[in-house]
Structure formats: structure tokens, C-alpha cells
Write a protein that holds these residues in place. Sequence first.
Motif, mmCIF file in Angstrom:
data_model
loop_
_atom_site.group_PDB
_atom_site.id
_atom_site.type_symbol
_atom_site.label_atom_id
_atom_site.label_comp_id
_atom_site.label_asym_id
_atom_site.label_seq_id
_atom_site.Cartn_x
_atom_site.Cartn_y
_atom_site.Cartn_z
ATOM 1 N N GLU A 136 -27.920 -31.210 -18.369
ATOM 2 C CA GLU A 136 -27.662 -30.717 -19.717
ATOM 3 C C GLU A 136 -26.255 -30.141 -19.756
ATOM 4 O OE1 GLU A 136 -30.494 -27.806 -20.918
ATOM 5 O OE2 GLU A 136 -32.209 -29.063 -20.438
ATOM 6 N N LEU A 137 -25.612 -30.262 -20.901
ATOM 7 C CA LEU A 137 -24.284 -29.684 -21.088
ATOM 8 C C LEU A 137 -24.294 -28.817 -22.339
ATOM 9 C CD1 LEU A 137 -22.099 -32.860 -20.450
ATOM 10 C CD2 LEU A 137 -22.716 -31.087 -18.811
ATOM 11 N N ALA A 138 -23.863 -27.583 -22.198
ATOM 12 C CA ALA A 138 -23.750 -26.681 -23.338
ATOM 13 C C ALA A 138 -22.312 -26.741 -23.838
ATOM 14 C CB ALA A 138 -24.095 -25.259 -22.917
ATOM 15 N N ASN A 177 -13.950 -38.293 -9.250
ATOM 16 C CA ASN A 177 -15.022 -37.343 -8.977
ATOM 17 C C ASN A 177 -16.032 -37.411 -10.115
ATOM 18 O OD1 ASN A 177 -16.709 -35.253 -8.377
ATOM 19 N ND2 ASN A 177 -15.113 -33.707 -8.180
ATOM 20 N N PRO A 178 -17.089 -38.202 -9.971
ATOM 21 C CA PRO A 178 -18.031 -38.401 -11.080
ATOM 22 C C PRO A 178 -18.855 -37.160 -11.443
ATOM 23 C CG PRO A 178 -18.764 -39.577 -9.126
ATOM 24 C CD PRO A 178 -17.413 -39.032 -8.819
ATOM 25 N N ASP A 179 -18.734 -36.073 -10.676
ATOM 26 C CA ASP A 179 -19.415 -34.829 -11.051
ATOM 27 C C ASP A 179 -18.634 -34.049 -12.096
ATOM 28 O OD1 ASP A 179 -21.637 -35.086 -9.323
ATOM 29 O OD2 ASP A 179 -20.396 -34.450 -7.630
ATOM 30 N N VAL A 180 -17.405 -34.461 -12.367
ATOM 31 C CA VAL A 180 -16.538 -33.760 -13.312
ATOM 32 C C VAL A 180 -16.379 -34.605 -14.570
ATOM 33 C CG1 VAL A 180 -14.236 -32.788 -13.662
ATOM 34 C CG2 VAL A 180 -15.334 -32.592 -11.434
ATOM 35 N N LEU A 181 -16.561 -33.956 -15.720
ATOM 36 C CA LEU A 181 -16.442 -34.626 -17.016
ATOM 37 C C LEU A 181 -15.544 -33.799 -17.933
ATOM 38 C CD1 LEU A 181 -19.846 -34.569 -16.316
ATOM 39 C CD2 LEU A 181 -19.647 -36.299 -18.045
ATOM 40 N N ILE A 182 -14.966 -34.473 -18.920
ATOM 41 C CA ILE A 182 -14.328 -33.769 -20.021
ATOM 42 C C ILE A 182 -15.049 -34.180 -21.298
ATOM 43 C CG2 ILE A 182 -12.032 -33.379 -19.058
ATOM 44 C CD1 ILE A 182 -11.065 -35.886 -20.451
ATOM 45 N N GLY A 183 -15.148 -33.221 -22.195
ATOM 46 C CA GLY A 183 -15.840 -33.477 -23.447
ATOM 47 C C GLY A 183 -15.007 -33.032 -24.629
ATOM 48 N N GLY A 184 -15.010 -33.829 -25.671
ATOM 49 C CA GLY A 184 -14.334 -33.492 -26.914
ATOM 50 C C GLY A 184 -15.345 -33.014 -27.930
ATOM 51 N N ARG A 229 -22.355 -30.033 -11.019
ATOM 52 C CA ARG A 229 -22.920 -29.313 -9.871
ATOM 53 C C ARG A 229 -23.013 -27.817 -10.146
ATOM 54 N NH1 ARG A 229 -18.382 -31.676 -6.054
ATOM 55 N NH2 ARG A 229 -17.327 -30.882 -7.892
ATOM 56 N N LYS A 230 -22.238 -27.328 -11.129
ATOM 57 C CA LYS A 230 -22.190 -25.891 -11.421
ATOM 58 C C LYS A 230 -23.045 -25.488 -12.608
ATOM 59 C CE LYS A 230 -17.664 -25.246 -9.382
ATOM 60 N NZ LYS A 230 -16.301 -24.780 -9.575
ATOM 61 N N GLY A 231 -23.772 -26.412 -13.204
ATOM 62 C CA GLY A 231 -24.666 -26.074 -14.293
ATOM 63 C C GLY A 231 -24.199 -26.579 -15.646
#
Length: 99
Positions: free
Chosen positions: A33-35, A49-56, A68-70
Amino acid sequence: VAYSITRFQKIPDGMPTMSFLWDVTNPNVPVSELAAPSPLQTLQYNAKNPDVLIGGCHNGLICTYDVRKGAQPTEVSKVERSHYDPVYDMAWGQSKTNS
């Protein structure tokens, strides 16, 4: 697949801002989930690094996530340095130093 109300400034009060990542081989439970401070309009994985995303976000903010950090973003752009309209697309920039 995504669902979002895209009429800028017309989001109803109480609209959820959580986003969910799904594995198509197990569609019963979200992987993560992403808040976000505002509904996410776009997400991009980091190719290195597929664990890292950017969101607009719908309100113009940019959020970075490390799954990995929640669920909470690891960084959020400042309002005064963000877009004035919804962010519909983005891309990771590559550098020679991989930073």
C-alpha cells in the motif's frame, strides 16, 4: 490498472488517497500500500532498484517511496516547488554516477 477522479480540484471530501500495488499472479491481496497526500495519478519504478518508486499526485506533489520501509512516502516535494496541476507522467533520469 488504476482508478482516479481526474477533474482537477473536483475531488470529493473524504476521497481515499491510498494506492495499492498488485501482483497479477496473486490478485486477491495487494503486495503493498502507498499513502499519499493526494491521490496518485502516476507511479514509476526505478529500473536499478525496483523497491523504489516515484509517484505524481493529483495536487502536483511528487512523492518517493521505498516499499521496504512501508506505506508512507520517504520524501515529498515542497508545495512551493511543485507542479500547479496534476502530475500525469514522469521518468527516472539516469546519470553516469548512478546517483
